[in-house]
Motif scaffolding. Sequence first.
Motif, PDB file in Angstrom:
ATOM      1  N   LYS A   2      43.951  23.816  50.050  1.00  0.00           N
ATOM      2  CA  LYS A   2      43.215  24.311  48.897  1.00  0.00           C
ATOM      3  C   LYS A   2      44.013  25.400  48.192  1.00  0.00           C
ATOM      4  CE  LYS A   2      39.130  22.297  48.440  1.00  0.00           C
ATOM      5  NZ  LYS A   2      38.676  21.722  47.163  1.00  0.00           N
ATOM      6  N   ARG A   3      44.032  25.329  46.852  1.00  0.00           N
ATOM      7  CA  ARG A   3      44.675  26.358  46.052  1.00  0.00           C
ATOM      8  C   ARG A   3      43.631  26.990  45.146  1.00  0.00           C
ATOM      9  NH1 ARG A   3      48.594  23.823  42.411  1.00  0.00           N
ATOM     10  NH2 ARG A   3      47.205  22.018  42.458  1.00  0.00           N
ATOM     11  N   GLY A  95      46.923  31.781  34.808  1.00  0.00           N
ATOM     12  CA  GLY A  95      47.259  30.894  33.701  1.00  0.00           C
ATOM     13  C   GLY A  95      46.172  30.960  32.648  1.00  0.00           C
ATOM     14  N   ALA A  96      46.411  30.314  31.499  1.00  0.00           N
ATOM     15  CA  ALA A  96      45.456  30.369  30.394  1.00  0.00           C
ATOM     16  C   ALA A  96      45.434  29.052  29.640  1.00  0.00           C
ATOM     17  CB  ALA A  96      45.816  31.506  29.442  1.00  0.00           C
ATOM     18  N   VAL A  97      44.291  28.797  29.000  1.00  0.00           N
ATOM     19  CA  VAL A  97      44.175  27.720  28.019  1.00  0.00           C
ATOM     20  C   VAL A  97      43.840  28.381  26.691  1.00  0.00           C
ATOM     21  CG1 VAL A  97      42.877  25.701  27.261  1.00  0.00           C
ATOM     22  CG2 VAL A  97      43.443  25.975  29.681  1.00  0.00           C
ATOM     23  N   LEU A  98      44.708  28.208  25.701  1.00  0.00           N
ATOM     24  CA  LEU A  98      44.471  28.738  24.365  1.00  0.00           C
ATOM     25  C   LEU A  98      43.897  27.614  23.512  1.00  0.00           C
ATOM     26  CD1 LEU A  98      44.759  31.110  22.356  1.00  0.00           C
ATOM     27  CD2 LEU A  98      47.045  30.243  21.827  1.00  0.00           C
ATOM     28  N   ALA A 251      47.302  30.864  42.454  1.00  0.00           N
ATOM     29  CA  ALA A 251      47.389  32.285  42.781  1.00  0.00           C
ATOM     30  C   ALA A 251      48.320  32.509  43.961  1.00  0.00           C
ATOM     31  CB  ALA A 251      45.998  32.825  43.099  1.00  0.00           C
ATOM     32  N   GLN A 252      49.073  33.608  43.885  1.00  0.00           N
ATOM     33  CA  GLN A 252      49.966  33.998  44.965  1.00  0.00           C
ATOM     34  C   GLN A 252      49.254  35.012  45.862  1.00  0.00           C
ATOM     35  OE1 GLN A 252      53.154  32.456  45.184  1.00  0.00           O
ATOM     36  NE2 GLN A 252      52.123  31.242  43.605  1.00  0.00           N
ATOM     37  N   GLY A 253      49.911  35.404  46.962  1.00  0.00           N
ATOM     38  CA  GLY A 253      49.324  36.396  47.855  1.00  0.00           C
ATOM     39  C   GLY A 253      48.682  35.753  49.066  1.00  0.00           C
ATOM     40  N   GLU A 254      48.657  36.505  50.172  1.00  0.00           N
ATOM     41  CA  GLU A 254      48.096  35.992  51.420  1.00  0.00           C
ATOM     42  C   GLU A 254      46.991  36.919  51.920  1.00  0.00           C
ATOM     43  OE1 GLU A 254      48.794  33.168  52.784  1.00  0.00           O
ATOM     44  OE2 GLU A 254      50.411  32.666  51.383  1.00  0.00           O
ATOM     45  N   ALA A 324      39.214  37.361  49.646  1.00  0.00           N
ATOM     46  CA  ALA A 324      40.626  37.361  50.052  1.00  0.00           C
ATOM     47  C   ALA A 324      41.548  37.179  48.851  1.00  0.00           C
ATOM     48  CB  ALA A 324      40.861  36.249  51.076  1.00  0.00           C
ATOM     49  N   ALA A 325      42.842  37.299  49.123  1.00  0.00           N
ATOM     50  CA  ALA A 325      43.877  37.176  48.094  1.00  0.00           C
ATOM     51  C   ALA A 325      43.675  35.915  47.263  1.00  0.00           C
ATOM     52  CB  ALA A 325      45.256  37.146  48.758  1.00  0.00           C
ATOM     53  N   GLY A 326      43.791  36.055  45.948  1.00  0.00           N
ATOM     54  CA  GLY A 326      43.632  34.936  45.027  1.00  0.00           C
ATOM     55  C   GLY A 326      42.231  34.794  44.490  1.00  0.00           C
ATOM     56  N   GLN A 327      41.235  35.337  45.198  1.00  0.00           N
ATOM     57  CA  GLN A 327      39.844  35.174  44.789  1.00  0.00           C
ATOM     58  C   GLN A 327      39.404  36.309  43.861  1.00  0.00           C
ATOM     59  OE1 GLN A 327      38.002  34.952  48.799  1.00  0.00           O
ATOM     60  NE2 GLN A 327      37.426  32.852  48.278  1.00  0.00           N
ATOM     61  N   ILE A 328      38.286  36.056  43.180  1.00  0.00           N
ATOM     62  CA  ILE A 328      37.608  37.079  42.397  1.00  0.00           C
ATOM     63  C   ILE A 328      36.285  37.376  43.094  1.00  0.00           C
ATOM     64  CG2 ILE A 328      36.430  37.573  40.215  1.00  0.00           C
ATOM     65  CD1 ILE A 328      38.583  35.965  38.802  1.00  0.00           C
ATOM     66  N   GLY A 329      36.011  38.640  43.334  1.00  0.00           N
ATOM     67  CA  GLY A 329      34.787  39.022  44.022  1.00  0.00           C
ATOM     68  C   GLY A 329      33.988  40.037  43.231  1.00  0.00           C
ATOM     69  N   LYS A 330      32.681  40.074  43.485  1.00  0.00           N
ATOM     70  CA  LYS A 330      31.812  41.126  42.967  1.00  0.00           C
ATOM     71  C   LYS A 330      31.523  42.089  44.119  1.00  0.00           C
ATOM     72  CE  LYS A 330      28.336  39.812  40.338  1.00  0.00           C
ATOM     73  NZ  LYS A 330      27.180  39.018  39.825  1.00  0.00           N
ATOM     74  N   LEU A 331      31.786  43.377  43.906  1.00  0.00           N
ATOM     75  CA  LEU A 331      31.665  44.372  44.964  1.00  0.00           C
ATOM     76  C   LEU A 331      30.582  45.380  44.629  1.00  0.00           C
ATOM     77  CD1 LEU A 331      34.553  43.114  45.290  1.00  0.00           C
ATOM     78  CD2 LEU A 331      35.327  45.331  46.103  1.00  0.00           C
ATOM     79  N   TRP A 332      29.720  45.663  45.617  1.00  0.00           N
ATOM     80  CA  TRP A 332      28.662  46.666  45.475  1.00  0.00           C
ATOM     81  C   TRP A 332      29.008  47.908  46.306  1.00  0.00           C
ATOM     82  CZ3 TRP A 332      27.752  41.583  44.915  1.00  0.00           C
ATOM     83  CH2 TRP A 332      26.823  41.143  43.976  1.00  0.00           C
ATOM     84  N   GLY A 333      28.391  49.034  45.946  1.00  0.00           N
ATOM     85  CA  GLY A 333      28.516  50.255  46.737  1.00  0.00           C
ATOM     86  C   GLY A 333      29.560  51.219  46.228  1.00  0.00           C
ATOM     87  N   LEU A 334      30.297  50.855  45.194  1.00  0.00           N
ATOM     88  CA  LEU A 334      31.399  51.688  44.695  1.00  0.00           C
ATOM     89  C   LEU A 334      30.900  52.499  43.501  1.00  0.00           C
ATOM     90  CD1 LEU A 334      34.090  48.856  44.865  1.00  0.00           C
ATOM     91  CD2 LEU A 334      33.415  50.456  46.666  1.00  0.00           C
TER      92      LEU A 334
END
Length: 667
Positions: A2-3, A95-98, A251-254, A324-334
Amino acid sequence: MKRTLNLGILAHVDAGKTSLTERLLYAAGVIDEIGSVDDGSTQTDSLALERQRGITIKSAVVSFVIGDVTVNLIDTPGHPDFIAEVERVLSVLDGAVLVISAVEGVQAQTRVLMRTLRRLRIPTLLFVNKIDRRGAQDDGLLRAVAEKLTPAIVAMGSVRDPGTPEAAFRPYGPGDAAFTARLTELLADHDDAFLAAYVHDETALSYRRLRRELAAQTGQALAHPVFFGSAITGAGVDALSAGIAELLPAAQGEPGDPVSGTVFKVERGPAGEKIAYARMFGGTVRVRDRLRFHDGQGEPRDDQKVTALSVFERGADVQRPSVAAGQIGKLWGLADIQLGDTIGEPPEDAGRHHFAPPTLETVVVPASAAALGALRVALAQLAEQDPLIDLRQDDIRQEIYVSLYGEVQKEVIQATLAADFGLEVGFRETTTICVERPIGAGAAVEFNGKAPNPFLATVGLRVEPAPVGTGVRYRLAVSPGALPLAFHKAVEDTVRETLNQGLYGWRVADCTVTMTHSGYSPRQSHSHAVFDKSMSSTGADFRHLTPLVLMNALRQAGTRVHEPMHRFTLEVPADTIGGVLPELARLRAVPRTPAMRGASCLVEGDIPAARVHELQQQLPGLTRGEGVLESAFDRYQPVSGAAPARPRTDHNPLDRKEYLLHVMRRV
């Protein structure tokens, strides 16, 4: 394996990017029914105001799967007034789609976005939307894209029956000789090894190798494949989906790398709690982790603890124990988190903006004076979600100023305050934000215990011009040990705050301030008594004295007011240029020699930012509605004639008597 791909959808307003997002979600099986922008039923335009106006105002994240690729798609605003939202998204994209309208073609904002995507080397596919609409172009639009955006394009298929409801897109394959020839030519332009292989034996270049090389060069932002289709009918969307999975880099990163991420959006939950959207570039963040943060300038913040988090999966955000690396997360408590903050070590380009700051300003006026306190709180919450929107408070006149990109943004702020905070507001006339720059060098000093200095502090400062774009630099020409660290910090912080208002009331930019003298009264008291601050220096002595010394030095140096200038490109019918040029002169624009381009005339030049809106209003009448204006901030230029002044919002250290009257009363 999976990528993950973090993908941005960008476009000029009304090109159809939100509709394209809906179609991609539908094709991936995330939604059962395609929403409509006009009906306000789309997945990503969740704000009531977005649904009412049919435009995207805030970026939104939604996830879907194409084959073995999990796509986190970020839908961004297209209206130039909300360019700050686009800026924050750029830093987290793989990456992007214009999206380009097949009817309207390459528009002003399309050019601004593509220029930025190329400068940042973000891999980008182009999608020409609305091929089913009357007036849709295909070959002619490709020529315009090559001319106005980038020549490094290759059409990935052909359009059948453009401008009709039956319009369709046919992807090219290995049997299309003209396509493979154009593709080979494009790829050879950017890769010497590929060129050598082609020259040596062009038959050795298999179609599979051509596609691999296209993916490699697209991933390096050297080539830009072009797809055609219709988000409404679905034509060409399957080919675009396949192109996204094949041609854009994952996405790069481990997960085991050091923790690194960027906060690109902050919103508030139902209880008013902050929720941070973070793109992870490396490592793994878990619930109950204490995270180290840096602000947008790379300065460290206090560690904060994550109390909950979610990640985006198949159209929804789902509670998970980690991101984890490559993902987008929503974070609470900050609680102290802000837009632009970085998780872990700050990246090299921390604090760098891709678009110009806003150059307009207006006063927000509450319907009743009693609502001023609530308005302050509400605007502060809006400002924390948008770091390029600055607030200035005038406590003397009880006024609040907000900086803007344009008039539409003003309407959105007004509607948001009414809908989310129950506050009815109006606005004063929009004005242009200027800056001041020192003309020469100036110095001043006041000594502890010597009249007329009423404070227990010695402060000497020298002000000098600095190169354009360097901001305010603060230096010491005294021994760092000559003052306690707290007093040094009090002076530096006050210098930076005071320079927000120069001799004419504008922010002072591009200068070096050097501390030349320092001194203080050590902590002491009368015999057998407690600490006596009337005999001992405090931080307040330095904070109160510094504005007087600094403004005296600045007055010696002198400043010149600079107004923001836009670089413009104007394309008009050739027979209307005779009426356009006098209007440009009236608006203080400086055009270069017009260039004929077929039946059109192209004019480039400079124009004061304050006059751009007026030119936009006059243009349709001058050009039969056919004129196209592209304008973007370019630089600040000295104002000719009388320098404009802005009302001060401090206690005016330029007037010693007035300043001391206020300060000594407060002390």
